[in-house]
Enzyme design. Structure first.
Site, PDB file in Angstrom:
ATOM      1  N   HIS A 200       1.822 -25.235  49.178  1.00 36.38           N
ATOM      2  CA  HIS A 200       1.465 -24.907  50.557  1.00 36.38           C
ATOM      3  C   HIS A 200       0.539 -23.707  50.686  1.00 36.38           C
ATOM      4  CE1 HIS A 200       4.586 -21.896  49.988  1.00 36.38           C
ATOM      5  NE2 HIS A 200       4.096 -21.264  51.031  1.00 36.38           N
TER       6      HIS A 200
HETATM    7  C1  UD1 Z   1       4.200 -18.909  55.806  1.00 30.66           C
HETATM    8  C2  UD1 Z   1       4.040 -17.600  55.024  1.00 30.66           C
HETATM    9  C3  UD1 Z   1       4.139 -17.884  53.529  1.00 30.66           C
HETATM   10  C4  UD1 Z   1       5.407 -18.636  53.202  1.00 30.66           C
HETATM   11  C5  UD1 Z   1       5.455 -19.905  54.040  1.00 30.66           C
HETATM   12  C6  UD1 Z   1       6.695 -20.718  53.757  1.00 30.66           C
HETATM   13  C7  UD1 Z   1       2.541 -15.968  56.085  1.00 30.66           C
HETATM   14  C8  UD1 Z   1       1.233 -15.297  55.970  1.00 30.66           C
HETATM   15  N1  UD1 Z   1       2.738 -17.005  55.261  1.00 30.66           N
HETATM   16  O1  UD1 Z   1       3.079 -19.720  55.479  1.00 30.66           O
HETATM   17  O2  UD1 Z   1       4.160 -16.651  52.848  1.00 30.66           O
HETATM   18  O3  UD1 Z   1       5.433 -18.959  51.830  1.00 30.66           O
HETATM   19  O4  UD1 Z   1       5.422 -19.522  55.418  1.00 30.66           O
HETATM   20  O5  UD1 Z   1       6.669 -21.920  54.446  1.00 30.66           O
HETATM   21  O6  UD1 Z   1       3.350 -15.575  56.870  1.00 30.66           O
HETATM   22  N2  UD1 Z   1       3.474 -25.395  60.949  1.00 30.66           N
HETATM   23  C9  UD1 Z   1       4.136 -26.405  61.594  1.00 30.66           C
HETATM   24  N3  UD1 Z   1       5.443 -26.200  61.908  1.00 30.66           N
HETATM   25  C10 UD1 Z   1       6.095 -25.048  61.617  1.00 30.66           C
HETATM   26  C11 UD1 Z   1       5.397 -24.015  60.972  1.00 30.66           C
HETATM   27  C12 UD1 Z   1       4.091 -24.208  60.637  1.00 30.66           C
HETATM   28  O7  UD1 Z   1       3.590 -27.458  61.866  1.00 30.66           O
HETATM   29  O8  UD1 Z   1       7.294 -24.941  61.921  1.00 30.66           O
HETATM   30  C13 UD1 Z   1       2.068 -25.608  60.561  1.00 30.66           C
HETATM   31  C14 UD1 Z   1       1.109 -25.103  61.598  1.00 30.66           C
HETATM   32  O9  UD1 Z   1       0.035 -25.980  61.674  1.00 30.66           O
HETATM   33  C15 UD1 Z   1       0.634 -23.793  61.043  1.00 30.66           C
HETATM   34  C16 UD1 Z   1       0.706 -24.031  59.544  1.00 30.66           C
HETATM   35  O10 UD1 Z   1       1.817 -24.912  59.363  1.00 30.66           O
HETATM   36  O11 UD1 Z   1      -0.644 -23.467  61.473  1.00 30.66           O
HETATM   37  C17 UD1 Z   1       0.942 -22.781  58.771  1.00 30.66           C
HETATM   38  O12 UD1 Z   1       2.067 -22.050  59.278  1.00 30.66           O
HETATM   39  P1  UD1 Z   1       2.107 -20.449  59.164  1.00 30.66           P
HETATM   40  O13 UD1 Z   1       3.374 -19.917  59.697  1.00 30.66           O
HETATM   41  O14 UD1 Z   1       0.857 -19.879  59.730  1.00 30.66           O
HETATM   42  O15 UD1 Z   1       2.020 -20.183  57.609  1.00 30.66           O
HETATM   43  P2  UD1 Z   1       2.677 -20.959  56.374  1.00 30.66           P
HETATM   44  O16 UD1 Z   1       1.589 -21.667  55.669  1.00 30.66           O
HETATM   45  O17 UD1 Z   1       3.879 -21.737  56.778  1.00 30.66           O
END
Ligand code: UD1
Length: 371
Positions: A200
């Protein structure tokens, strides 16, 4: 004493759960704030339930956005909560955007911050988490570290050793507590031998050319060994952008929704090998003695490569193939036990927190504490 915990994203939950339990046993007043960084049921709610965490007292509901947007939204929504709650101590966990955002708000309001899982460094500032780790540690009063390499990193950054408390790995506390329940899980339809995959990190999944190469390599591997791949929402979007979803689902390469904690732990425990770019999974596989290949150039958890089962394969498909073959031929690394990864790190953290003594509050602010 009033302790306010801040969680936001999936990897925070298994770290906060044991600290909440350990402090709960001492009758400490606690408030749990969820920033809402992760909001899908299978990224958040199911974890809180399986980890037997209390319902968050406050959910800031920030959701997704660019790093600046997400961090700013958390800060703006969290500040009035801190002012209203006036905790004596705020605990933040790990290295996600919620961690640094909450630490910044509290430190500017002169609420002491405790950072659980402090001191980890990949020394790679292209990783957003590395920025979050560096900044959070600089503005925290209490740094709870999982291993002695973390203490050394903090010392080299000039952080006073009196602030640093080597307590061990709180995430392993959760693993130790819940492994017996995980053993009862049935991973339906999963064969005896399989590779478990998670990917991821932006460095892997936002580079569509590289992601395509990796997915094709996994598809190849699935001819020899079933591949079980619970897909993070970010990665699912990228696979869809590549139009590869249908081509990849060949029956032996199984793309699944993110799994709940217990089911995923069972999948790790029984896996022939794990391929990942996660931080926490490098530690969990080391503890479980399961071979782990990390698709990154560096790690903030070097103890998993020096003492554990982890091998960094970098961005190198040929190396990945070689290391998979080595494991399948019986050449996996033998793990040794890591000091203080014993299921009691949260109790040690709670003992440090309860050993703090009160000093006079500053006018307009909550009670401030010092060692
Ligand atoms: C975040 C953390 C990362 C961790 C990961 C675990 C930061 C900078 N990164 O990354 O260190 O390893 O979580 O999962 O904080 N999304 C959904 N549903 C959700 C959450 C996210 O659809 O419940 C999608 C959204 O499109 C979002 C993307 O995933 O834009 C990324 O989510 P985000 O919280 O920005 O970062 P992660 O890649 O999950």
């Amino acid at each position: 004493m009033h302790v306010l915990h801040v969680v936001g994203a999936r990897p925070n939950f298994m770290k906060a759960a044991p600290v909440l339990r350990a402090l709960g046993r001492t009758g400490t007043r606690q408030t749990l704030v969820h920033t809402g960084q992760h909001y899908d049921t299978n990224m958040s709610e199911v974890f809180l339930r399986q980890l037997e965490m209390p319902e968050p007292d406050i959910n800031l509901g920030v959701g997704s956005g660019s790093h600046a947007q997400q961090t700013a939204h958390i800060m703006a929504r969290f500040e009035p909560v801190v002012l209203e709650q006036a905790p004596d101590l705020a605990l933040v966990y790990g290295d996600v955007n919620s961690t640094v955002a909450a630490a910044l708000v509290c430190s500017k309001l002169q609420i002491p911050v405790g950072h659980v899982e402090a001191g980890l460094r990949s020394h790679d500032r292209t990783m957003p988490e590395e920025i979050n780790r560096l900044l959070t540690d600089q503005i925290s009063e209490f740094l709870f570290t999982p291993s002695c390499d973390a203490d050394e990193n903090l010392r080299l950054e000039g952080i006073a050793t009196a602030k640093v408390h080597l307590v061990g790995n709180v995430m392993i506390d959760t693993l130790v507590r819940l492994l017996p329940h995980a053993e009862e899980q049935h991973n339906d339809g999963v064969p005896e031998r399989y590779a478990l995959v998670t990917l991821h990190r932006p460095s892997n999944v936002d580079d569509l050319h590289w992601l395509r190469e990796m997915l094709l390599a996994l598809s190849d591997l699935s001819h020899d060994l079933t591949v079980v791949f619970p897909v993070h929402p970010r990665t699912r979007q990228r696979i869809a952008a590549l139009g590869l979803q249908a081509a990849l689902a060949n029956g032996r390469l199984r793309l699944l929704e993110p799994r709940p904690y217990l089911e995923f732990l069972a999948l790790q425990r029984r896996a022939t090998l794990v391929i990942t770019d996660s931080g926490g999974i490098q530690e969990e596989t080391t503890f479980l003695g399961v071979p782990c290949l990390t698709v990154r150039e560096n790690t903030e958890r070097p103890i998993t490569t020096s003492l554990g089962t982890n091998v960094l394969v970098g961005r190198d498909i040929a190396r990945l193939r070689t290391e998979v073959r080595r494991i399948l031929n019986g050449g996996a690394k033998r793990p040794s036990q890591i000091p203080l990864w014993d299921g009691h790190a949260a109790e040690r953290s709670a003992a440090v927190i309860l050993g703090l003594k009160r000093i006079e509050p500053r006018p307009g602010f909550s009670t401030v504490i010092a060692v």
